[in-house]
Design a protein around this motif. Structure first.
Motif, short mmCIF file in Angstrom:
data_model
loop_
_atom_site.label_atom_id
_atom_site.label_comp_id
_atom_site.label_asym_id
_atom_site.label_seq_id
_atom_site.Cartn_x
_atom_site.Cartn_y
_atom_site.Cartn_z
N ARG A 42 13.90 6.96 3.61
CA ARG A 42 13.28 5.85 2.88
C ARG A 42 13.08 6.18 1.41
O ARG A 42 13.28 5.33 0.54
N LEU A 43 12.70 7.42 1.10
CA LEU A 43 12.43 7.78 -0.29
C LEU A 43 13.41 8.80 -0.85
O LEU A 43 13.18 9.37 -1.91
N SER A 46 14.50 8.24 -4.49
CA SER A 46 13.53 8.29 -5.59
C SER A 46 13.73 9.48 -6.53
O SER A 46 13.73 9.31 -7.75
N GLN A 67 14.82 -0.29 -5.34
CA GLN A 67 13.76 0.46 -4.67
C GLN A 67 12.76 -0.44 -3.93
O GLN A 67 12.02 0.03 -3.07
N GLY A 68 12.73 -1.72 -4.27
CA GLY A 68 11.76 -2.61 -3.66
C GLY A 68 12.37 -3.71 -2.81
O GLY A 68 12.41 -3.63 -1.59
N ILE A 253 -0.51 0.05 0.15
CA ILE A 253 0.93 0.24 0.11
C ILE A 253 1.49 -0.05 -1.27
O ILE A 253 2.37 0.65 -1.77
N ALA A 257 3.44 2.70 -3.16
CA ALA A 257 4.86 2.44 -3.39
C ALA A 257 5.20 2.51 -4.87
O ALA A 257 6.23 3.06 -5.26
N LEU A 386 5.88 -3.21 -0.61
CA LEU A 386 7.03 -2.39 -1.00
C LEU A 386 7.98 -3.11 -1.94
O LEU A 386 8.56 -2.49 -2.83
#
Length: 439
Positions: A42-43, A46, A67-68, A253, A257, A386
């Motif tokens: 998921r990350l 980043s 990313q969102g 969140i 996030a 998110l």
């Protein structure tokens, strides 16, 4: 050998299932491992986003969409159907399908050659990795006794936060090694792409333990009806509790996030840290927060649940969200040590509230409604928490004068959302059901 001692039962015959006698801790750990793999994917992008931004010629706004919204929009569309499937079909099969989805997305990330291709790849990665959490919560609730559910959720929450920590620490280290001249055998890609490919291969290997997870029997079922409308009406009847609970956790969140997406760029742009150092720093914070936060949250949730205070299970969430308000100011801090400490407080507080929220749903909501409840939470959490928060930060920096104003925009979004979370948890505690679901 099966890892759970509980037996598989037809969801429509849940009333015939005898009460669970002991928590199946080996199966709980396996579910936590799968959630950790999902959190890593998921990350995983980043710590690589600044390099990908330069390679593909992207703007901060395009990065915020990748990313969102890339994961939020499709997940919002499938959340309610996925919740119904969670409540009425074999959940271990659902987890396997979601695992295939996030693995395909991670491998696709490594080979994306345009903003559109990267958007689709991260959409698949996010769709699978974020959707697996409510399914895992449903499985874990049936693997554990009600009185030990907070501690069982501790392992899931740790997996959900340790995964992103591994994404930052491992991603930063791999990127640094590949950028220095290292390379995968037979692969000729840029450093950020080879790093993404390693994560995709690792995700494939981590899916293998799924073959050892047996579907647990369902417990604490109040109504065996398969009617989605009936379940939605039942959740609507609990709206005075669920609505503020959702506001509280979705606001958390949003703050987390936004920090997860933009903390590394702030460290690089404002504090002069390298990509590897920034990723390792944030990863280390996620690692410690992922251990300390769930431990605190798990024991506080169980202790609060046993207290005579109405909504006592949420006492820890109220306290943690209060700490999150000043901690959201971390982007404005000019020294790396202070930046690190305050960001840690924000992430640890988020880990505490996440564990307590999941435990509250597992304890206070009947089994046959949990999946749909979590599905509704997924829609709002994805779109608002998110999907929206990274975009709000990029739009805020533009409103303040450009990408150079990323830090104050991130602080503003963090403080406002943290205040909303505090108000939400206070109201949820006041409106919590008088009695939990019977175990």
């Amino acid at each position: 050998m099966a890892l759970a001692t509980v037996t598989t039962a037809d969801p429509t015959d849940a009333g015939a299932v005898s009460p669970i006698r002991q928590t199946a801790w080996r199966a709980v750990l396996l579910v936590a491992l799968i959630v950790m793999a999902a959190g890593t994917v998921r990350l995983a992008f980043s710590p690589l986003q600044e390099a990908a931004k330069a390679d593909l010629g992207l703007s901060d706004y395009q990065i915020s969409l990748v990313q969102g919204l890339a994961a939020a929009l499709p997940m919002a569309l499938i959340a309610i159907p996925l919740g119904w499937l969670t409540d009425h079909t074999k959940r271990t099969r659902l987890i396997f399908i979601l695992g295939l989805t996030w693995t395909a997305g991670m491998i696709g990330t490594a080979f994306a050659q345009s903003f559109e291709a990267l958007f689709v790849a991260r959409m698949l990665a996010g769709l699978g990795s974020m959707s697996v959490v409510p399914v895992a919560i449903s499985v874990l609730a049936d693997l554990s006794l009600p009185q030990s559910r907070g501690r069982a959720m501790l392992f899931l929450s740790m997996g959900n936060t340790l995964g992103p920590a591994l994404a930052f620490v491992g991603g930063g280290a791999l990127f640094t090694a590949f950028a220095a001249g290292g390379s995968l055998p037979g692969v000729q890609l840029s450093a950020w792409r080879e790093t993404a490919l390693v994560f995709g291969i690792a995700s494939t290997l981590l899916m293998l333990p799924l073959f050892f997870l047996r579907e647990p029997a369902r417990h604490e079922v109040e109504d065996s009806s398969n009617s989605l409308n009936a379940m939605i009406r039942a959740l609507w009847a609990r709206r005075r509790f669920l609505a503020p609970l959702f506001v509280g956790q979705i606001s958390v969140i949003m703050a987390d996030a936004a920090a997860g997406v933009w903390a590394v760029p702030v460290l690089q742009r404002n504090l002069g840290q390298s990509a590897g150092t920034s990723a390792a720093l944030v990863g280390g914070l996620l690692l410690f927060a992922g251990v300390i936060g769930p431990v605190i949250g798990g024991f506080v949730a169980d202790r609060g649940h046993r207290s005579s205070v109405r909504g006592g299970i949420l006492i820890g969430a109220v306290a943690a969200s209060a700490i999150g308000v000043p901690a959201a100011l971390f982007p404005l801090i000019g020294s790396v040590p202070a930046f690190t400490l305050v960001l840690f407080l924000l992430l640890a507080s988020g880990a505490v509230t996440g564990l307590i929220t999941a435990t509250s749903i597992a304890v206070l909501i009947p089994n046959e409604e949990r999946g749909v409840c979590l599905g509704a939470f997924m829609i709002l959490g994805a779109l608002i928490g998110l999907g929206l928060s990274p975009v709000l930060v990029s739009l805020g920096s533009q409103a303040l004068g450009g990408e150079a104003h990323l830090a104050p925009a991130l602080a503003l979004v963090g403080v406002v959302t943290s205040i909303l979370s505090l108000v939400g948890f206070i109201l949820a505690m006041r409106n919590a059901p008088d009695k939990p679901v019977a175990g």
